[in-house]
Enzyme design. Sequence first.
Site, short mmCIF file in Angstrom:
data_model
loop_
_atom_site.label_atom_id
_atom_site.label_comp_id
_atom_site.label_asym_id
_atom_site.label_seq_id
_atom_site.Cartn_x
_atom_site.Cartn_y
_atom_site.Cartn_z
N GLU A 178 0.83 -1.22 0.00
CA GLU A 178 0.00 0.00 0.00
C GLU A 178 0.86 1.26 0.00
O GLU A 178 0.69 2.15 0.85
CB GLU A 178 -0.96 -0.01 1.19
CG GLU A 178 -2.01 -1.09 1.09
CD GLU A 178 -3.09 -1.03 2.17
OE1 GLU A 178 -2.84 -0.44 3.23
OE2 GLU A 178 -4.18 -1.59 1.95
N GLU A 377 -5.63 -8.19 -0.97
CA GLU A 377 -6.35 -7.95 0.29
C GLU A 377 -7.77 -7.55 -0.05
O GLU A 377 -7.99 -6.75 -0.97
CB GLU A 377 -5.74 -6.82 1.12
CG GLU A 377 -4.43 -7.14 1.77
CD GLU A 377 -3.88 -6.00 2.61
OE1 GLU A 377 -4.68 -5.24 3.21
OE2 GLU A 377 -2.64 -5.88 2.68
#
Length: 479
Positions: A178, A377
């Site tokens: 991320e 995810e």
Amino acid sequence: MTKTTLPDGFLWGGAVAAHQVEGAYNVGGKGLSVADVMTAAGNQEERRITAGVQPGEFYPNHEAVDFYHRYPADIKLLAEMGFTCFRTSIAWSRIFPQGDELEPNEAGLAFYDRLFDECLKYGIEPVVTLSHFEMPYHLVTQYGGFRSRQTITFFTRFARAVFTRFRDKVKYWLTFNEINNQTNYDRAFTLFTNSGIQVHAGENAEAVMYQAAHYEVVASSLAVQIGHSINPDFQIGAMVAFSPVYPASDQPRDVFKAQRAMQSRFWFSDVQVEGQYPTWLTRYFQAKHFDLDITQADLANLKRGTVDYLGFSYYMSFATQATDHEDDQFSYNEAHDLVTNRFVPQSEWGWQVDPQGLRYALNWMNDRYHLPLFIVENGIGAIDQLEADHTVHDQYRIDYLRDHIVQMKLAVLEDGVDVMGYTPWSAIDIVSASTGQLSKRYGFIYVDRNDDGSGSLARYRKDSFYWYQHVIATNGAEL
Ligand code: P53
């Protein structure tokens, strides 16, 4: 003929990160990481970052769910669910405890040898993130994390050590988890976990973020080159948090604001996939008078080290609207510019649940990047109730995942998007990254541990465990 099933070999699994499961924070020579100096918080409350480990404070990641000692039994449960892959990270501070050593720590490497062997024993393919909010804390105190160009060298040394050691055990890699969370540069948590940076009073946090992120995309491009030289079969991906930003209305100003928000959130993957900065951003640096250290050699490396695929997390969508006083850049500040989307419900933690946004995300990235995509995810944090008979009836989690898999299948089967696999967050209950809570649960496997660290650490299968087992067994045909 329209295909009706996902491709053979589609990777089904689940994801975790080392610091959120392993515990054993000072075992096997491990040094402190940024995760080891963050306290526990609560819903809508930020974790505090302390100066080192302070007596009297509780640090939930120190023990986490003790995966470091319990991984054989845990991997066995993942195999029982039918996982064909398992995403985790390598804790950088197990391999380079301080971060700036010249040689890796053998005990740390040996742990991951055992862990990956355990996965491979069941035919589970490891998917490994190099940096998942786990920078060695010493790099923060001595170098200011990714404020320093030197940290590129420390990172690539770490990457080389693990690529070399696990050359025949790990094929799928991700560089920075991320990497684009720091778009929200005004939030202490994101700059600290992405880049090991704490902003001083009077500093321009946005400029600090862009400099650090530049060093990170360069470090990523070097890691890609190093990895391919060690094993040409490696698949090395970038990883972004994909929250699409919708315009709050059809007013052109709002639509442009949303476009600028998307550009601001995804220039990271633009650079990692395309090997160059988007034009708007180069102009933006000039307009804002950001004097960044970006060299010709850096730009050449970005071109040489583009990624093989794009991994992303998907939890929620955002919405934005323009104000009456936008500058020429329509500058996007995530801490101020988001609005509530009245068309989608929210989780207990205020995350906007939007399954169709996943189809939007897959199409958006497919159009822009033309690379295989990996959903690494996706999930919902929720309070679970452990019943007296050790069952957990988490129908809300099943509903969330089912609704998202439906949209993923539409993207693959109707829209022709190339999706490599799906690893929901999380394989097993973890310590929440943003809150440090255990009670913000994500797993298919319940862990008996409470927010204050009490509990037996025993594992129990939730209803979602059996549901997901069937999803995998039917390759997503039966949800
Ligand atoms: P937690 C923000 C937005 C989207 C995903 O998050 C995020 C974050 C940072 O909190 O993090 C990712 O535990 C991250 C995981 C994390 C998971 O999403 O804050 O990659 O480490 O646990 C869920 O509820």
